[in-house]
Design an enzyme around this catalytic site. Structure first.
Site, PDB file in Angstrom:
ATOM      1  CE  LYS A 167      41.202  40.193  38.344  1.00  0.00           C
ATOM      2  NZ  LYS A 167      42.538  40.542  38.864  1.00  0.00           N
ATOM      3  NE  ARG A 203      40.994  48.957  30.393  1.00  0.00           N
ATOM      4  CZ  ARG A 203      40.506  49.436  31.549  1.00  0.00           C
ATOM      5  NH1 ARG A 203      39.734  50.497  31.547  1.00  0.00           N
ATOM      6  NH2 ARG A 203      40.798  48.847  32.676  1.00  0.00           N
ATOM      7  NE  ARG A 211      48.366  41.098  34.126  1.00  0.00           N
ATOM      8  CZ  ARG A 211      47.235  41.590  34.620  1.00  0.00           C
ATOM      9  NH1 ARG A 211      46.078  41.221  34.109  1.00  0.00           N
ATOM     10  NH2 ARG A 211      47.264  42.455  35.603  1.00  0.00           N
ATOM     11  NE  ARG A 233      39.466  57.767  35.112  1.00  0.00           N
ATOM     12  CZ  ARG A 233      40.326  56.755  35.197  1.00  0.00           C
ATOM     13  NH1 ARG A 233      41.600  56.985  35.412  1.00  0.00           N
ATOM     14  NH2 ARG A 233      39.912  55.522  35.088  1.00  0.00           N
ATOM     15  NE  ARG A 273      34.716  53.156  37.542  1.00  0.00           N
ATOM     16  CZ  ARG A 273      35.707  52.306  37.301  1.00  0.00           C
ATOM     17  NH1 ARG A 273      36.767  52.707  36.632  1.00  0.00           N
ATOM     18  NH2 ARG A 273      35.643  51.084  37.726  1.00  0.00           N
TER      19      ARG A 273
END
Ligand code: ZN
Length: 216
Positions: A13, A171, A88, A160, A127
């Site tokens: 985004k 999430r 939000r 991570r 990642r």
């Protein structure tokens, strides 16, 4: 043109906001940048946010709302703007509508980037980061020359905690439950446009420009 952008973490985004802002020649306003700007200028709002964030708290609506209102009073928004990371909640959306009314303006579109959850989990959980220099790789999309080792100094790459599949999935579920009411809010007002967030950044940009009637 006045736009807000909605999209799950990892959907690109922020990149799309920058591309759209440059294409439409209007400012890209992100909440992160607003917070940093107020902090850097040492404003009262900046001090408040700094105190809240350094104690690990969430910035309350009235503080974020005040920053947005302040930002929208600047002259560079005359030709329109793109809000990224705000609103939000439906309460913030209602506040934004009031601010726009007071400016004699209205939102053109809420653009929601749609992308399959499995794809996002795949993207983000691939990642790998270098603990030494901070370089970020992706096991398939952007692999290091030697698997598991940083191209620069050869340090062993790590995943991570934020990028672990279960963390990403959690999430994304949180994002969905928070964003559904917001999407309904804009859908009921006839302002919601869904754009396929899959594909290369320029393809996603082209899809957004089409729904905005700005395809070249
Ligand atoms: Zn490195």
């Amino acid at each position: 043109m006045i736009l807000i952008l909605l999209g799950p973490p990892g959907a690109g985004k922020g990149t799309q906001a920058k591309l759209l802002a440059s294409k439409l020649q209007i400012p890209h306003i992100s909440t992160g940048d607003m917070f940093r700007d107020h902090k850097a200028r040492g404003t009262e709002l900046g001090k408040t946010v700094d105190a809240i964030m350094s104690s690990g708290g969430l910035v309350p609506d009235d503080v974020t709302n005040a920053m947005v209102k302040d930002r929208l009073s600047r002259p560079d928004v005359a030709g329109g703007f793109i809000l990224d990371g705000y609103p939000r909640t439906t309460a913030q959306a209602g506040f934004l509508d009031q601010v726009l009314v007071s400016m004699g303006r209205k939102l053109d579109r809420a653009v929601s980037y749609e992308i399959a959850q499995e794809l996002l989990v795949d993207r983000m959980s691939g990642r790998r980061s270098c603990p030494t220099c901070g370089a970020v790789y992706h096991v398939t999309a952007n692999p290091p020359r030697t698997a598991g080792a940083c191209d620069r100094e050869g340090a062993a790459l790590v995943q991570r905690d934020d990028d672990k599949a279960e963390t990403v999935a959690r999430r994304l579920r949180e994002y969905d439950s928070k964003t559904e009411p917001l999407k309904r809010y804009y859908h009921e007002r006839g302002s919601l446009s869904e754009v396929a967030g899959t594909g290369a950044p320029d393809e996603v940009l082209a899809a957004a420009l089409r729904v905005l009637g700005r395809a070249s």
